[in-house]
Design a protein around this motif. Sequence first.
Motif, PDB file in Angstrom:
ATOM      1  N   TYR A 152       0.669  -1.065  -0.020  1.00 16.72           N
ATOM      2  CA  TYR A 152       0.067  -0.088  -0.045  1.00 16.72           C
ATOM      3  C   TYR A 152       0.762   1.361   0.143  1.00 16.72           C
ATOM      4  O   TYR A 152       0.438   2.170  -0.714  1.00 16.72           O
ATOM      5  CB  TYR A 152      -0.778  -0.004   1.308  1.00 16.72           C
ATOM      6  N   GLU A 203     -19.426  -1.648   1.969  1.00 18.15           N
ATOM      7  CA  GLU A 203     -18.590  -0.561   2.075  1.00 18.15           C
ATOM      8  C   GLU A 203     -18.525  -0.365   3.564  1.00 18.15           C
ATOM      9  O   GLU A 203     -17.625  -0.070   4.301  1.00 18.15           O
ATOM     10  CB  GLU A 203     -19.280   0.588   1.535  1.00 18.15           C
ATOM     11  N   ARG A 246      -8.498  -3.928  -0.195  1.00 20.14           N
ATOM     12  CA  ARG A 246      -9.890  -3.454   0.060  1.00 20.14           C
ATOM     13  C   ARG A 246     -10.386  -4.448   1.382  1.00 20.14           C
ATOM     14  O   ARG A 246     -11.049  -3.947   2.010  1.00 20.14           O
ATOM     15  CB  ARG A 246     -10.904  -3.461  -1.108  1.00 20.14           C
ATOM     16  N   ILE A 260     -14.432  -0.781   5.056  1.00 19.04           N
ATOM     17  CA  ILE A 260     -13.941   0.653   5.354  1.00 19.04           C
ATOM     18  C   ILE A 260     -13.996   1.134   6.836  1.00 19.04           C
ATOM     19  O   ILE A 260     -15.239   1.299   7.197  1.00 19.04           O
ATOM     20  CB  ILE A 260     -14.265   1.522   4.250  1.00 19.04           C
ATOM     21  N   SER A 272      -8.866   2.930  -4.517  1.00 16.93           N
ATOM     22  CA  SER A 272      -9.768   3.301  -5.644  1.00 16.93           C
ATOM     23  C   SER A 272      -9.636   2.163  -6.799  1.00 16.93           C
ATOM     24  O   SER A 272      -8.800   1.596  -6.944  1.00 16.93           O
ATOM     25  CB  SER A 272      -9.353   4.567  -6.064  1.00 16.93           C
ATOM     26  N   TYR A 289      -8.217  -1.380   3.631  1.00 16.24           N
ATOM     27  CA  TYR A 289      -7.455   0.113   3.163  1.00 16.24           C
ATOM     28  C   TYR A 289      -8.230   0.714   2.000  1.00 16.24           C
ATOM     29  O   TYR A 289      -9.303   0.221   1.373  1.00 16.24           O
ATOM     30  CB  TYR A 289      -6.112  -0.513   2.413  1.00 16.24           C
ATOM     31  N   LYS A 290      -8.159   2.036   2.134  1.00 12.26           N
ATOM     32  CA  LYS A 290      -8.918   2.961   1.134  1.00 12.26           C
ATOM     33  C   LYS A 290      -8.142   3.100  -0.070  1.00 12.26           C
ATOM     34  O   LYS A 290      -7.271   3.468  -0.209  1.00 12.26           O
ATOM     35  CB  LYS A 290      -9.266   4.310   1.911  1.00 12.26           C
ATOM     36  N   ASP A 301     -14.868   4.160   8.386  1.00 14.53           N
ATOM     37  CA  ASP A 301     -15.284   5.354   8.013  1.00 14.53           C
ATOM     38  C   ASP A 301     -15.154   6.286   9.577  1.00 14.53           C
ATOM     39  O   ASP A 301     -15.505   7.678   9.340  1.00 14.53           O
ATOM     40  CB  ASP A 301     -16.393   5.493   7.359  1.00 14.53           C
TER      41      ASP A 301
END
Length: 820
Positions: free
Chosen positions: A284, A705, A315, A709, A322, A319-320, A711
């Motif tokens: 990462y 999600e 993911r 994640i 894209s 980890y964030k 958040d």
Amino acid sequence: MESSLSSIQTRVENIKGFSSNFDMYLFVNPSAYDTAWLAIIPDSKYPSQPMFKSYLDWLLNNQNLEGFWGESDTFGKPTIQALSATIVSMVALKKWKTGASMIQKGMSFIDANGEKLLNEVKENCPLWFAIVFPATLELAEEIGLEVAFPEAALEIISYISRCRESYLNKEEAVGNLHYYPQLLSYLEALPRCYVSEEDISNNLSKDGSMFQSPSASAKAFMVTGNQECLTYLQSLAQKFPNGVPQAYPMDEDHIKLCIVNQLQKLGLGENFVGEIEVLLAEVYRNYNEQHSWVKGSNMIATQLHKDSLAFQLLRMHGYKISPSIFCWFLYDDKIRDEIEKDYDQFSSAILNVYRASNLGFREEYELDEARSFSRNFLHKFVSAGNGDMKQIEHELNIPWFTRLDHLEHRMWIEEKEANVLWKGKASYNRISHHYNNELLQLAIQNFEFKQSIFKKELEELKRWTEEWGISNMGFGREKTTYCYFAVAASTTFIPHDSYIRMLSAKSGIIITVADDFFDMIGSSTELEALTYAVGRWDSKGLSSHSKTIFDALDNLVSEVNGRYLLQEGTTDISRSLQDLWYETFLAWLIEAKWSRNGDTPSMDYYMKTSMTSIATHNIVLPASCFLKPILPKEKLRPIQYESLTKLLMILSRLLNDVLSYQKEKEDGKLNSVFLNMVESPELDIEDSIACIRETIGEKRKEFFEHVMIDDGLSDLSKPTKLLHLSCFKVFQMFYNSKNTFDSDTDMVENINKAIYLPVSRTIKPLSPRPVIKLNNQNLSSVYRSNNKRMDFTAHQVSPFALINGYGKVFMPMKIGLGFI
């Protein structure tokens, strides 16, 4: 039991010991094909000796017991790639007049197994094999090595030759594309007339290699004598004394990702948690520090495989990241065209793209496009009958979110291609034999140890249901084994926590029995009495089935609270647990009244009630009190459930409704499919189902999600989130294409695989066939094109007649697109 666990822990520590100060290349098996090409190079000063004698020695010491060199599957059986590696290895031994008995053994291997291996490409021959395999036969004949194949194989070899001619006629050796395997990367296998020395020199990389390929670089040096190319080869010999890899340099982050992936797919992730965290953190960090993505010259498939695998693993580990990390291929029409042209080269990478697309969040539209593209590609690949379809069909036919981890681990342990890492130029990069054997043995031992635990726990659970009278109620579904199987097979992230499995399974059993009582035989008076008894937590006035259900539930709640008190000291959670269950019983009562009174609530009221009656929160929240870190008491029965818990409740209800609407219609029960039609009269039944499925798809993305994640908006720990995910996957499994939970037989095979049947590790051995030798006449007939011979005079160096080890000589040659 303790000794088995101790043995597993010892083996784990041994593997970790091997991995200290780990050279990533040690995880990848050396390439016999490329090593043999380096063994062929004559010494510059002493042309009668090999330049790299250590590689000749490697060939002498690394012939498989069955007589082949090169690639083998997880269980040591040769793949088709082994044919080319074996022939080139025999050529190297023949050239240096050594290993006669090994050459004979290699010949015997080809005699016995050549036809069966070639059958894999008799209808769809990939480019790499069409280029490489005929060239190895020509190389063998040139040095006087008569290779024998079964007579039936000659027709296949003729077909491969025609494929080779077709590829060579339509492809340029030196193209303008910088992301696709140019034919020049197969330099060692190209006809001598096909590439000029100038083309070779102009296409050498800055490190002196020919597209980072040791075999192509070996040939480039023998043709040009380029000193930078020699330096590259010498660096290989220094770094890899025990056989060279298929490519150098390799992307070490790619290897790290493959290590993590292999550990997890074998069910060993919980044994290497710290190591996995370190490897993923390094990957990462490197992605974040990478200011611009630099594509390798012919490594687009490898890069796509790496990036899509990185997305999956990062993911899943929170980890964030894209989707653009791997969706870049969607925005280059030339890349897309090349992918669709070469199924074989890109199949492994696109399969990984499809797997990555399982983890989509809301509004990740490029991930949706990647999923559509990869799904279409894989369907075409399957339709074309290319190679081994097992893994691809598994991915396409059984969605990821319906698969239980424990069964997936078993499938991977038994998969003959489980040692594959990624597709290289002319074969797969595979796990080294040492690590493959160590990990496979550990995985088998670990899996069967879990089975021994599961068998004992299931027997204990059956005794509990018999003791409290809920195993033979005389009505409804007896699902003790189903409930335990679903919990055990889905919660592999807590492998040794027996109580969480038992608590979850007991909760599921009580939910099933109580739900059936409300649906099937309970009178209105009985249902109200039972519900209000749960509300005041007092069985006074109950009898028969009602009392049996309450007593079993009371035992479970008391047990949970007592264990929690032992764990947390003074904190009592009995009232929270009772309230949690009362809420569910009240929802069952409301639904029973709707059904019996013929009421039609609004969709909103229906969902608020039915998402509670599905009772998934009764399973995951009490069990989360025993995870580490524990679920706080105030989260057990909050005023508002966490978004993740609410999504689990909604999804489970909708999944159940879509697969149960027909049965519930017959039973006079309400269902969201019918209520949707009531509120939207223009919809027919199929439209309503499609609408519900669309809602499931969107809610599923939102659910993922919240699971993956952090958040900052949820206090739920990662283990609690994973327990939610496990529960969701169980419902998806039971209510995927049909309602398998209500069937008495649909789950039997999976239950046996998960709990009772030992791991199967045997495959059918290759069998001998009658053979015929490929002499000069045979080869001429095999490589004849349209009944015409193609004659060329080539300005090219022979690898067996070098001047001072390198340089060029003039050799008039007649060839049929080959070295003849």
